[in-house]
Each structure stands twice: as C-alpha cells, then as structure tokens.
Design a protein around this motif. Structure first.
Motif, PDB file in Angstrom:
ATOM      1  N   PHE A 171       0.827  -1.204   0.000  1.00 34.99           N
ATOM      2  CA  PHE A 171       0.000   0.000   0.000  1.00 34.99           C
ATOM      3  C   PHE A 171       0.866   1.260   0.000  1.00 34.99           C
ATOM      4  N   ARG A 172       2.072   1.175   0.574  1.00 30.62           N
ATOM      5  CA  ARG A 172       2.974   2.327   0.513  1.00 30.62           C
ATOM      6  C   ARG A 172       3.383   2.606  -0.930  1.00 30.62           C
ATOM      7  N   GLU A 173       3.767   1.545  -1.652  1.00 31.58           N
ATOM      8  CA  GLU A 173       4.165   1.717  -3.057  1.00 31.58           C
ATOM      9  C   GLU A 173       2.978   2.190  -3.898  1.00 31.58           C
ATOM     10  N   ARG A 174       1.826   1.642  -3.599  1.00 26.64           N
ATOM     11  CA  ARG A 174       0.634   2.037  -4.353  1.00 26.64           C
ATOM     12  C   ARG A 174       0.371   3.525  -4.161  1.00 26.64           C
ATOM     13  N   GLU A 175       0.593   3.992  -2.945  1.00 27.46           N
ATOM     14  CA  GLU A 175       0.338   5.403  -2.661  1.00 27.46           C
ATOM     15  C   GLU A 175       1.258   6.308  -3.483  1.00 27.46           C
ATOM     16  N   MET A 176       2.482   5.845  -3.764  1.00 27.27           N
ATOM     17  CA  MET A 176       3.384   6.627  -4.617  1.00 27.27           C
ATOM     18  C   MET A 176       2.768   6.807  -6.005  1.00 27.27           C
ATOM     19  N   ILE A 177       2.202   5.717  -6.519  1.00 25.80           N
ATOM     20  CA  ILE A 177       1.575   5.806  -7.849  1.00 25.80           C
ATOM     21  C   ILE A 177       0.342   6.703  -7.791  1.00 25.80           C
ATOM     22  N   LEU A 178      -0.428   6.543  -6.704  1.00 24.93           N
ATOM     23  CA  LEU A 178      -1.635   7.369  -6.594  1.00 24.93           C
ATOM     24  C   LEU A 178      -1.272   8.845  -6.457  1.00 24.93           C
ATOM     25  N   ASP A 179      -0.109   9.125  -5.855  1.00 21.37           N
ATOM     26  CA  ASP A 179       0.351  10.520  -5.773  1.00 21.37           C
ATOM     27  C   ASP A 179       0.510  11.112  -7.174  1.00 21.37           C
ATOM     28  N   PHE A 180       1.121  10.304  -8.053  1.00 20.86           N
ATOM     29  CA  PHE A 180       1.302  10.782  -9.424  1.00 20.86           C
ATOM     30  C   PHE A 180      -0.052  11.012 -10.092  1.00 20.86           C
ATOM     31  N   LEU A 181      -0.957  10.036  -9.909  1.00 19.39           N
ATOM     32  CA  LEU A 181      -2.275  10.172 -10.543  1.00 19.39           C
ATOM     33  C   LEU A 181      -3.043  11.349  -9.952  1.00 19.39           C
ATOM     34  N   GLU A 182      -2.783  11.636  -8.669  1.00 15.51           N
ATOM     35  CA  GLU A 182      -3.440  12.783  -8.048  1.00 15.51           C
ATOM     36  C   GLU A 182      -2.907  14.087  -8.638  1.00 15.51           C
ATOM     37  N   GLY A 183      -1.565  14.129  -8.842  1.00 15.12           N
ATOM     38  CA  GLY A 183      -0.993  15.310  -9.464  1.00 15.12           C
ATOM     39  C   GLY A 183      -1.548  15.529 -10.865  1.00 15.12           C
TER      40      GLY A 183
END
Lengths: 230, 231
Positions: A171-183
């Motif tokens: 979930f930590r790694e997933r959050e990194m990807i979601l950060d990009f998608l959020e940006g």
C-alpha cells in the motif's frame, strides 16, 4: 421452549408466510442445541453467512445449506454492491458518464474509463479523432494503474496468509503511484480523467520528473516482496 | 470570410435514410423534462436505429453468415446488421436454441463462449419491447458475433440457453431481475441483485430513477426526496 429456537416465526412480516420453526441467535448450551437437533432428526441447517462477513471482501451474503459440516447447497446474494450505474447513466451525457464508470472498480478506475470512452468514441464515430498524445497518456496511466492494482492484490494476498507487512509495503508503493495520478487528475482514485475524445488535461509541468521518482522508488522497493513472501 | 455559407456554422445533420425508422425525438441536451440551463434547449434530434445490412459484409462476417444459413435455413429472413465492424444477427426466439447449439458445435463457427447476455428495453418498438443480446466469442477462430432476440412486453418469454452455455446462468437471472424477461428452461430463474420480494424491474425505461420507497419487513423507508420537508 428453549431460548434458541421458537415455533412462532418472529421474523415474518405481516404478509409473509410463517415458517414452522426459526432459530435465534441468543446462544445457549451447545449440548442442549445438539441434543435437540438429534431429537428432531433434522440434520439440514440453513446458515445465513453475511451480508457483512469479515472474510468476504466487500459485501456478500451466502445462504448455506449445511448437512453437519458439509455444505450441500449455496446461494450467493451478490446485489449489495449494485449501485444502478446503468440506470443513472440513462439520465447523463456521455461525458458525465465517466464519473460513474470510474467507480465501478475502485482499484482499477482508469481501465473502466478507458473501455467506456473507447465504446463511446466508436458509437459516435470519432475513434480516429482522438489525438495520439491522448492515447499515449491513456496507456501510460493505465499501466501505472495496473501496477497499483496488482500491488493491492499482492498485498491483500499476503495479508490473507498472515504476512501483514507485505500489505503495508504494497500500500505504501501504491500510494506513490496514486500521488502521481493525483498530481495528474486531482484525485487519488475515481479520477474521471479519461474522457470521450481524449483525456481531461495534459500532463502537469513536472509530470515526467515526478513519474521518474516514482519509478526509481518502485525499482528500489519491489524486490523486497520476494524476500517478504518466500 | 464572405464566402462562408451560413450552414457551415450549423452542426452537421445526419440525414436518416427512409429505411431507418425514427424511434424517438429529443429536444435540448436533456430530453426528460429536466430544467435545461445549457442553452441547447432548441436542439432537436431524431434518434434512429441502424437498419439492416445487405451482403456482402466482408470477411469474416460473410463466412459466419453463410454457414449459419446453411445450418439453419430458417434464418434466411432474419435481419442482419454489420455496423462499426461488428456483426449482429437478429434471431427469432423460436430458433434461438437451435441457433446457439449450432453456433457452439459446428466446426466452422465454434463459438465456445457466450460472454454476456444483456437485456435492453425499447418501449417504442411495439411488439418487440424487450431484447436479449447474446455476445458470442470463438476462441478457435478468434472472432465475435452478436445475436439479438426480442419479445413483446405482454409475453416476455425467451428460451434459456443455459443448457448450451452454462456460463449465462447469472446473466439470464440479471436480465430477468432488471428487465423482467422470463427465460424458459432456466434451472433457477430468481432475482440476483434485487431482493427476492422486490416488485418491478428497475432497468426498464419506464421505471423511475429514484423516488422509490424501500420496504423491509413491513416497515417503509420513503424515497430520499420525500424524507423531509425542505421548504
């Protein structure tokens, strides 16, 4: 009359047919329950599992018919997550529809949007008008979404077998990807980013450099999973 | 700019050929009487269904169609449509069981899988309001075909194809639940998404969106818009 069974059907509504016997969840002494069942000679028990059983991952109800500990028949109730998206979209424009389809599968929202938009474009006959850059961005975000979705599968799979750390790192790694998608889209999930005709907006100015840091992070941390699982 | 013709400033109007029946007219952006503030209130559109296609359709559709006619001669009058690169064959419901069995078993067709059964409701099509659409996929030949079957609202019966395609069990239950199509011969045609005692079929076009009271064990929960007075 025992406390855990009643001959009067207290669950039936005023217009329902009454059942001849209902079982209550007050508990009681197990040997009493077992001996009463033995006297009755009725080995089949109907167990209502759910609709919110913790092991069902989402709301599922199973009506189990049990002969002792053997399940003889099962009827799944799968309607609890049905949200009437198709009916709602009868009242929406094609563009508004994206807001609904992105919620169909919340770990892979961009794929829902993509297939919906491809279908709408085919219907409207504008498939060839989609800019190439938009198509490439679609593939890019879908691939990132795929990694994020697989991380959820792997993480919860680890959690299932007792390896809770696999879940936390996934979930930590997933959050990194979601950060990009959020940006990119403004939202972690339910992006409504892919639209009929293209995408909602171009990559942000620092989009690609942000993406490179995400990939560096993933390259560094993904090998951990084999160590955690093996 | 002086040569600009006025009609160039108007949206393109797709002229409907006479063979394509207009099944609805919409006005404005939203056609259901909602308060339209978009400025497109004057927009009038005619909704038409694609009609029927005459051969040749091009490969592989010609091959599929010719083989289907060879095996089931009764399909000779059936409407065929090739639209946007997809083949649809409109099958009378009496022939459906024969058609799916041949489509699955024949070596030249070999559609092993029925991917989905979708219900559709066309209240404007008198005598054929309810449709069931079967999406078939052939792994062997890597191609798809669509079968469409219709039945009237007064007699909503279509034979079940579960005996041929066991995977459509839940799909037919959903089409029954949402559209009220009775699939004769289904092993257990019960509601799948709605509660067993639900009245009505929610995805029919005349079923309201929202505003439906929920009843549970005699207690009545009013629809959200009727729960309190906002005045």
């Amino acid at each position: 009359m025992s406390t855990h069974a009643a001959t009067e059907d207290v669950f039936a509504g005023s217009e329902d047919d009454k059942a001849d016997r209902v079982y209550l969840a007050q508990g009681g002494d197990w040997s009493d329950i077992a001996s009463e069942q033995a006297e009755r000679g009725d080995e089949t028990i109907v167990v209502n599992m759910g609709p919110q059983h913790p092991s069902t991952h989402g709301v599922l109800r199973l009506l189990l018919e049990m002969d002792g500990e053997t399940v003889t028949s099962i009827r799944p109730g799968i309607g609890f997550l049905h949200t009437g998206i198709e009916k709602n979209m009868e009242y929406k424009t094609w563009t508004q529809g994206v807001t609904y389809v992105t919620r169909m599968d919340y770990v892979a929202p961009l794929f829902n949007e993509a297939v919906y938009c491809l279908a709408v474009e085919k219907l409207l006959g504008i498939t060839d008008d989609v800019p190439e850059r938009a198509s490439i961005i679609r593939v890019l975000v879908m691939e990132l979404n795929r990694i994020a979705s697989h991380l959820v599968a792997m993480g919860t799979g680890g959690m299932e077998i007792g390896a809770l750390t696999v879940m936390t790192v996934a979930f930590r790694e997933r959050e990194m990807i979601l950060d990009f998608l959020e940006g990119l889209s403004g939202l972690r999930m339910n992006h409504a980013y892919i639209r009929p005709g293209g995408v909602a907006n171009d990559l942000p100015e620092d989009g690609l450099s942000h993406l490179r840091t995400v990939i560096d992070w993933l390259k560094k941390h993904l090998p951990e999973y084999a160590i955690f699982c093996n | 700019m002086s040569e600009t013709q006025p009609e160039q400033n108007l949206p393109a109007q797709a002229a409907a050929p006479a063979s394509q029946p207009v099944f609805a007219r919409t006005e404005g952006m939203w056609s259901r009487g909602s308060g339209d503030t978009s400025g497109y209130g004057g927009l009038t559109r005619e909704l038409v269904m694609p009609g029927r296609s005459e051969g040749p359709f091009g490969e592989p559709f010609d091959g599929i169609h010719a083989r289907a006619l060879e095996l089931i001669p009764a399909l000779a009058d059936a409407r065929v449509l090739v639209d946007r690169g997809e083949l649809t064959i409109y099958v009378p419901r009496e022939q459906l069981l024969d058609v799916v069995r041949q489509f699955r078993d024949d070596a030249h067709l070999r559609f092993e899988v029925c991917v989905s059964v979708s219900g559709v409701h066309y209240p404007q099509e008198k005598g054929a309001e309810l449709h069931a659409v079967y999406h078939l996929l052939s792994y062997t030949h890597n191609r798809r075909v669509r079968l469409e079957v219709s039945c009237p609202e007064e007699d909503p019966h279509i034979p079940s194809v579960v005996a041929t395609y066991p995977m459509v069990d839940y799909h037919e239950r959903e089409a029954w639940d949402m559209f009220g199509i009775v699939f004769d011969g289904h092993p257990s045609l019960t509601r799948i998404l709605m509660p067993d005692d639900w009245k009505g079929h929610p995805q029919r076009k005349d079923y309201p969106l929202g505003g439906v009271d929920v009843e549970y064990k005699g207690a009545k929960v009013p629809a959200p818009d009727n729960r309190r007075d906002y005045s």
